[in-house]
Design a protein around this motif. Structure first.
Motif, short mmCIF file in Angstrom:
data_model
loop_
_atom_site.label_atom_id
_atom_site.label_comp_id
_atom_site.label_asym_id
_atom_site.label_seq_id
_atom_site.Cartn_x
_atom_site.Cartn_y
_atom_site.Cartn_z
N MET A 1 44.43 17.17 42.88
CA MET A 1 43.11 16.61 43.06
C MET A 1 43.07 15.16 42.59
O MET A 1 42.48 14.32 43.26
CB MET A 1 42.12 17.48 42.29
CG MET A 1 40.70 17.07 42.48
SD MET A 1 40.18 17.51 44.13
CE MET A 1 38.48 17.43 43.95
N SER A 2 43.66 14.88 41.48
CA SER A 2 43.68 13.53 40.92
C SER A 2 44.43 12.57 41.84
O SER A 2 44.06 11.41 41.97
CB SER A 2 44.31 13.57 39.54
OG SER A 2 44.40 12.29 39.03
N ALA A 6 43.03 9.19 43.69
CA ALA A 6 43.69 7.89 43.51
C ALA A 6 44.01 7.26 44.86
O ALA A 6 43.82 6.05 45.07
CB ALA A 6 44.96 8.05 42.68
N ILE A 7 44.50 8.09 45.79
CA ILE A 7 44.81 7.58 47.13
C ILE A 7 43.54 7.12 47.83
O ILE A 7 43.50 6.06 48.47
CB ILE A 7 45.55 8.66 47.96
CG1 ILE A 7 46.96 8.87 47.39
CG2 ILE A 7 45.63 8.25 49.44
CD1 ILE A 7 47.72 10.01 48.03
N ALA A 8 42.46 7.86 47.69
CA ALA A 8 41.19 7.49 48.31
C ALA A 8 40.67 6.19 47.70
O ALA A 8 40.16 5.30 48.42
CB ALA A 8 40.17 8.61 48.13
#
Length: 81
Positions: A1-2, A6-8
């Motif tokens: 999820m993290s 981060a990618i978003a």
């Protein structure tokens, strides 16, 4: 999820930066075009003013010739007034 978050976040930041840079370049292009159009308008005004001055000079010369034919013109003597 993290990792997805981060990618978003990274994708959003890159996209926002790209849009900002594109908008600035577009704005600079528009300003450059506006300034160029101003230069063209200035040139046109200058040419019109020059044409008007030449026309005024020609009119003055015609009037002077007409007046000199109608009356005698004497030069003023040089010296203190």
């Amino acid at each position: 999820m993290s990792e997805k978050r981060a990618i978003a976040t990274l994708t959003g930041a890159v996209l926002l930066s790209t849009l900002t840079i594109g908008a600035v370049h577009f704005q600079q292009h528009q300003e450059r075009e506006t300034m160029y159009k101003g230069v063209l308008r200035d040139d046109q005004r200058r040419q019109e003013k020059m044409r008007q001055r030449e026309e005024d000079l020609a009119n003055s010369q015609r009037k002077r010739e007409l007046y000199e034919r109608a009356q005698t013109v004497e030069r003023a003597s040089e010296g203190p007034i």
